[in-house]
Design an enzyme around this catalytic site. Sequence first.
Site, PDB file in Angstrom:
ATOM      1  N   ASP A  52     -24.457 -33.138  18.966  1.00 46.38           N
ATOM      2  CA  ASP A  52     -24.992 -33.071  17.605  1.00 46.38           C
ATOM      3  C   ASP A  52     -23.966 -32.529  16.617  1.00 46.38           C
ATOM      4  O   ASP A  52     -24.330 -32.069  15.526  1.00 46.38           O
ATOM      5  CB  ASP A  52     -26.236 -32.169  17.570  1.00 46.38           C
ATOM      6  CG  ASP A  52     -27.518 -32.957  17.824  1.00 46.38           C
ATOM      7  OD1 ASP A  52     -27.432 -34.178  18.055  1.00 46.38           O
ATOM      8  OD2 ASP A  52     -28.609 -32.358  17.801  1.00 46.38           O
ATOM      9  N   ASP A 205     -37.501 -24.077  24.915  1.00 47.67           N
ATOM     10  CA  ASP A 205     -37.496 -23.868  26.365  1.00 47.67           C
ATOM     11  C   ASP A 205     -38.738 -23.102  26.819  1.00 47.67           C
ATOM     12  O   ASP A 205     -39.402 -23.471  27.788  1.00 47.67           O
ATOM     13  CB  ASP A 205     -36.219 -23.131  26.795  1.00 47.67           C
ATOM     14  CG  ASP A 205     -35.880 -21.963  25.867  1.00 47.67           C
ATOM     15  OD1 ASP A 205     -36.714 -21.603  25.013  1.00 47.67           O
ATOM     16  OD2 ASP A 205     -34.784 -21.399  26.011  1.00 47.67           O
TER      17      ASP A 205
END
Length: 451
Positions: A52, A205
């Site tokens: 990214d 997460d």
Amino acid sequence: MGDDLEIGSMAYPTVLVQVPMFNEKQVYKLSIGSACGLTWPSDRLIIQVLDDSTDPEIKELVELECKQWMKKGMNVKYEIRDNRLGYKAGALKEGMTKDYVQNCEYVAIFDADFQPESDFLMQTIPFLIHNTQLALVQARWRFVNSNECLMTRVQEMSMDYHFKVEQESGSTMHSFFGFNGTAGVWRISAIEEAGGWKDRTTVEDMDLAVRAHLVGWKFVFVGSVQVKSELPSTFKAYRSQQYRWACGPANLFRKICFEIFKTKKLAMWRKLHLVYSFFVARRVFSHIVTFAFYCIVIPTSILVPEVTVPKLGVIYIPTTITILNSVGTPSSWHLIIFWIFFENVMAMHRMRATLSGIFEVGKVNEWIVTKKLGSSSKPAKPEESEKKTRSSIINRVLRAELIMSTYLFICATIDFKYGKNHYYFYIYPQAVAFFIMALGPLGLVGTVLPS
């Protein structure tokens, strides 16, 4: 696991290795090289580099590194996006939609500064193969720069407590513990059943782990498998990381609390344990109570003689908690005093982050990537150094910490002159700690990058 002479590499499941990164100029070679160095049949291993990066130069370097490993016979997929929607969660989610992922059974995730040993998959995949109830195998982190400065030593103590006490004990007791976002292997079907990656908070997460737990999946922590990683050694990077780690879980609790109680696959006592122990006690109250009690209640009690704080709360309970927090790092026991004052100062920063997450205000959805140095101090870019030089000193001082330092110093002085409980033995050093941290952005805390 071993080779099968009849079916050859088909005895091994196909594994996807995801390496998300964002402008990781210092560590991209290490991370890609470590992923490509994993011991696994090359025709059953896919390395997916999710880049990214917004810096064209870094993008070009990462792509070139991927092509070099492709020439060596590794199945490396270089994936980029035209936006950064969802940050890391968005990158992982889009990576899972690729056609070649349909043939994979498991996915290993490593952040850019993580360097797994070559036998990582051999040590972790068998847990998932032989126990169909397992969704996640979480490995332990081992820090390559823990001795870089006092701040990294103190961080190591807190992180070792997290692994040794929170995760290892949670795994041993068949209780819930969160995914650390890296150095873990997931069963892909478990990710899909849990609803996939979501970007509603900055702790994607933990979000995935909670949802997988709610639908009945189990996790195991394998402390004997350790993955080399890097602690943030600059004060700015550490503060950004701690803000995200405190704000994200609080915001997730706000959004997932009702989902926890609505699920039908968990017993009520497990729901209560998850809500109270994992979220409320550890990720909400702990930051607020630490700062409020040790930095507000005790010093303020000096100004109000009618109020007395029992020694049980001032001495015995804090001493017990401190000892428990240090058990995971025996080599740093001599730094326990520094750890206490450092954590008390950071508790104010974490408390503000927690309240931002609970009430969903401020920088609740801001994601700042923790800057990695590749285990060594690198010169800052010229434009960064020039900007730093132009900024005034007063704008770089942390005002809240400076105010707290002044307040504590006044309370300690009053106690020294008129008090009877001798709290000033604790409050004076705490005032100094706040003062030093207030000037932390000037280079008094952590590693200072040369310009």
